[in-house]
Design an enzyme around this catalytic site. Sequence first.
Site, PDB file in Angstrom:
ATOM      1  N   ARG A  41      -0.556   9.072  -9.820  1.00  0.00           N
ATOM      2  CA  ARG A  41      -0.575   7.803  -9.075  1.00  0.00           C
ATOM      3  C   ARG A  41       0.148   6.681  -9.813  1.00  0.00           C
ATOM      4  O   ARG A  41       0.786   5.828  -9.202  1.00  0.00           O
ATOM      5  CB  ARG A  41      -2.026   7.405  -8.770  1.00  0.00           C
ATOM      6  CG  ARG A  41      -2.772   8.441  -7.931  1.00  0.00           C
ATOM      7  CD  ARG A  41      -4.203   8.000  -7.678  1.00  0.00           C
ATOM      8  NE  ARG A  41      -4.225   6.688  -7.066  1.00  0.00           N
ATOM      9  CZ  ARG A  41      -4.113   6.463  -5.752  1.00  0.00           C
ATOM     10  NH1 ARG A  41      -4.002   7.475  -4.926  1.00  0.00           N
ATOM     11  NH2 ARG A  41      -4.131   5.237  -5.282  1.00  0.00           N
ATOM     12  N   ASP A  89       0.833  -1.205   0.000  1.00  0.00           N
ATOM     13  CA  ASP A  89       0.000   0.000   0.000  1.00  0.00           C
ATOM     14  C   ASP A  89       0.870   1.259   0.000  1.00  0.00           C
ATOM     15  O   ASP A  89       2.011   1.232   0.456  1.00  0.00           O
ATOM     16  CB  ASP A  89      -0.914  -0.034   1.238  1.00  0.00           C
ATOM     17  CG  ASP A  89      -2.085   0.917   1.109  1.00  0.00           C
ATOM     18  OD1 ASP A  89      -2.404   1.343  -0.024  1.00  0.00           O
ATOM     19  OD2 ASP A  89      -2.689   1.253   2.146  1.00  0.00           O
ATOM     20  N   HIS A 108       2.826   3.486  -8.842  1.00  0.00           N
ATOM     21  CA  HIS A 108       2.669   2.052  -9.146  1.00  0.00           C
ATOM     22  C   HIS A 108       3.899   1.528  -9.897  1.00  0.00           C
ATOM     23  O   HIS A 108       4.376   0.427  -9.634  1.00  0.00           O
ATOM     24  CB  HIS A 108       1.403   1.803  -9.970  1.00  0.00           C
ATOM     25  CG  HIS A 108       0.130   2.178  -9.248  1.00  0.00           C
ATOM     26  ND1 HIS A 108      -0.105   1.806  -7.947  1.00  0.00           N
ATOM     27  CD2 HIS A 108      -0.961   2.889  -9.639  1.00  0.00           C
ATOM     28  CE1 HIS A 108      -1.294   2.282  -7.563  1.00  0.00           C
ATOM     29  NE2 HIS A 108      -1.830   2.941  -8.571  1.00  0.00           N
ATOM     30  N   LEU A 148      10.725 -20.661  -4.667  1.00  0.00           N
ATOM     31  CA  LEU A 148       9.801 -19.706  -4.039  1.00  0.00           C
ATOM     32  C   LEU A 148       8.488 -19.698  -4.821  1.00  0.00           C
ATOM     33  O   LEU A 148       8.492 -19.592  -6.043  1.00  0.00           O
ATOM     34  CB  LEU A 148      10.413 -18.292  -4.056  1.00  0.00           C
ATOM     35  CG  LEU A 148       9.482 -17.145  -3.639  1.00  0.00           C
ATOM     36  CD1 LEU A 148       9.116 -17.225  -2.165  1.00  0.00           C
ATOM     37  CD2 LEU A 148      10.116 -15.782  -3.925  1.00  0.00           C
TER      38      LEU A 148
HETATM   39  C1  IPE Z   1      -5.558  -2.759  -0.533  1.00  0.00           C
HETATM   40  O1  IPE Z   1      -5.155  -1.440  -0.660  1.00  0.00           O
HETATM   41  C2  IPE Z   1      -5.449  -3.460  -1.840  1.00  0.00           C
HETATM   42  C3  IPE Z   1      -4.103  -3.602  -2.389  1.00  0.00           C
HETATM   43  C4  IPE Z   1      -2.986  -3.261  -1.810  1.00  0.00           C
HETATM   44  C5  IPE Z   1      -4.038  -4.221  -3.690  1.00  0.00           C
HETATM   45  P1  IPE Z   1      -6.207  -0.249  -0.840  1.00  0.00           P
HETATM   46  O2  IPE Z   1      -5.434   1.011  -0.864  1.00  0.00           O
HETATM   47  O3  IPE Z   1      -7.089  -0.516  -1.990  1.00  0.00           O
HETATM   48  O4  IPE Z   1      -7.056  -0.391   0.497  1.00  0.00           O
HETATM   49  P2  IPE Z   1      -8.004   0.660   1.248  1.00  0.00           P
HETATM   50  O5  IPE Z   1      -9.015   1.113   0.253  1.00  0.00           O
HETATM   51  O6  IPE Z   1      -7.143   1.785   1.709  1.00  0.00           O
HETATM   52  O7  IPE Z   1      -8.574  -0.119   2.380  1.00  0.00           O
HETATM   53  C1  IPE Z   2      -1.404   0.231  -3.409  1.00  0.00           C
HETATM   54  O1  IPE Z   2      -1.188   1.603  -3.365  1.00  0.00           O
HETATM   55  C2  IPE Z   2      -1.554  -0.317  -4.805  1.00  0.00           C
HETATM   56  C3  IPE Z   2      -2.915  -0.731  -5.156  1.00  0.00           C
HETATM   57  C4  IPE Z   2      -3.943  -0.727  -4.359  1.00  0.00           C
HETATM   58  C5  IPE Z   2      -3.111  -1.213  -6.508  1.00  0.00           C
HETATM   59  P1  IPE Z   2      -2.386   2.618  -3.445  1.00  0.00           P
HETATM   60  O2  IPE Z   2      -2.694   2.906  -4.866  1.00  0.00           O
HETATM   61  O3  IPE Z   2      -3.524   2.137  -2.626  1.00  0.00           O
HETATM   62  O4  IPE Z   2      -1.741   3.901  -2.758  1.00  0.00           O
HETATM   63  P2  IPE Z   2      -2.425   4.871  -1.710  1.00  0.00           P
HETATM   64  O5  IPE Z   2      -2.953   4.031  -0.591  1.00  0.00           O
HETATM   65  O6  IPE Z   2      -3.525   5.604  -2.433  1.00  0.00           O
HETATM   66  O7  IPE Z   2      -1.324   5.782  -1.270  1.00  0.00           O
HETATM   67 MG    MG Z   3      -4.070   2.352  -0.684  1.00  0.00          MG
END
Ligand code: IPE
Ligand code: IPE
Ligand code: MG
Length: 246
Positions: free
Chosen positions: A32, A19, A36, A130
Site C-alpha cells: 500500500r 482515494d 501512497h 493558491l
Molecule cells: C477517506 O478515504 C480519507 C482520505 C482520503 C484521507 P478512506 O479510504 O479512508 O475512506 P473509506 O474508509 O473508504 O470511507
Molecule cells: C487514500 O487511499 C489515501 C489515504 C486514505 C491515506 P487509500 O489508502 O484509502 O486507498 P484504497 O481506498 O485502500 O484503495
Molecule cells: Mg480508501
Amino acid sequence: MLDLIDKQKLPKHVAIIMDGNGRWAKERGKDRLFGHQHGVISVKDVVEGSAEIGIQYLTLYAFSTENWNRPENEVNGLMELLVTTIRKEAETLKENGVRLFVIGDMESLPPYCLNELNEAMEVTAGNDRLNLILALSYSSKWEITHATRKIAQQVKNNELNIADINEDVFRQNLATADFPDPELMIRTSGEHRISNFLLYQLAYAELYFTHTHWPDFRKENLFEAVLNYQNRERRFGKISEQLKQA
Ligand code: IPE
Ligand code: IPE
Ligand code: MG
C-alpha cells in the site's frame, strides 16, 4: 481541455478526497505504501494545475481521524511520507506562490510531523496565489464537536449570547473559518461517499466522482472535473427560470 474552461466561472475552492492508493498498488502487486508514494506525484501535479487555472483554494483530504485505525506500519509510513514530502517541497511551494494550511486535530500528529508542517506554513505565509489546505487527522464530526465546545466556552465566559449564535458564528468556529465553502468536491477511485469530510462546508457543493485511482489522477483530470462543474446548473433551492432572469 484547458481552452474549454471558462475562467469567469471557476470554482474558487475545490476539495478532493484522494482515494484509491491502496487499490492502485495492489493492482501492481505492490504494498500500500507504494501507492501512497505515487499519490504524491498526483498531489504535485494537481497543485500545479490548480494554480495554473486560477483556483484559489484547494483542500486535500490526506489523512482522516479514522485512518489512525489502519495497521501501524501504514500509519507510520504515511506520517514519514508526509514529513519527507513537506521537507522536499516547501521551497517549491514558496517559489510558486502557494500558501500551506492544515486543518484537523494537529495535536494528535507526532511532534516531528507537526514541526515540519509549522515550518512550511511559516515559510509560505506570505503567499496568496493558491491556498493549499491539507486535511490531516481531520474529520467533520471532530471539527463540529470542537466548534460546539468553543462556542459553549464563549457563552460561559459571557463573550457571546445564545441568541447571537447564528450560521456565521458557527462558521467562524470551524477549522475552515478563513476559507470559503468548496463549490466542487472530487472523490477518486469510485467510492460514492463523503467519509467524514467537510460535512458542513459541502452543503451546496457539486460532487464529482471518478473511477480513476488517485495515483493516476493528473491536472487534466482536474480540468475535466472543473469543466463538468461548469456545465451544471446550481439552483440553490430556486427554480431554473429564476436563474435565467437574474
Ligand atoms: C477517506 O478515504 C480519507 C482520505 C482520503 C484521507 P478512506 O479510504 O479512508 O475512506 P473509506 O474508509 O473508504 O470511507
Ligand atoms: C487514500 O487511499 C489515501 C489515504 C486514505 C491515506 P487509500 O489508502 O484509502 O486507498 P484504497 O481506498 O485502500 O484503495
Ligand atoms: Mg480508501
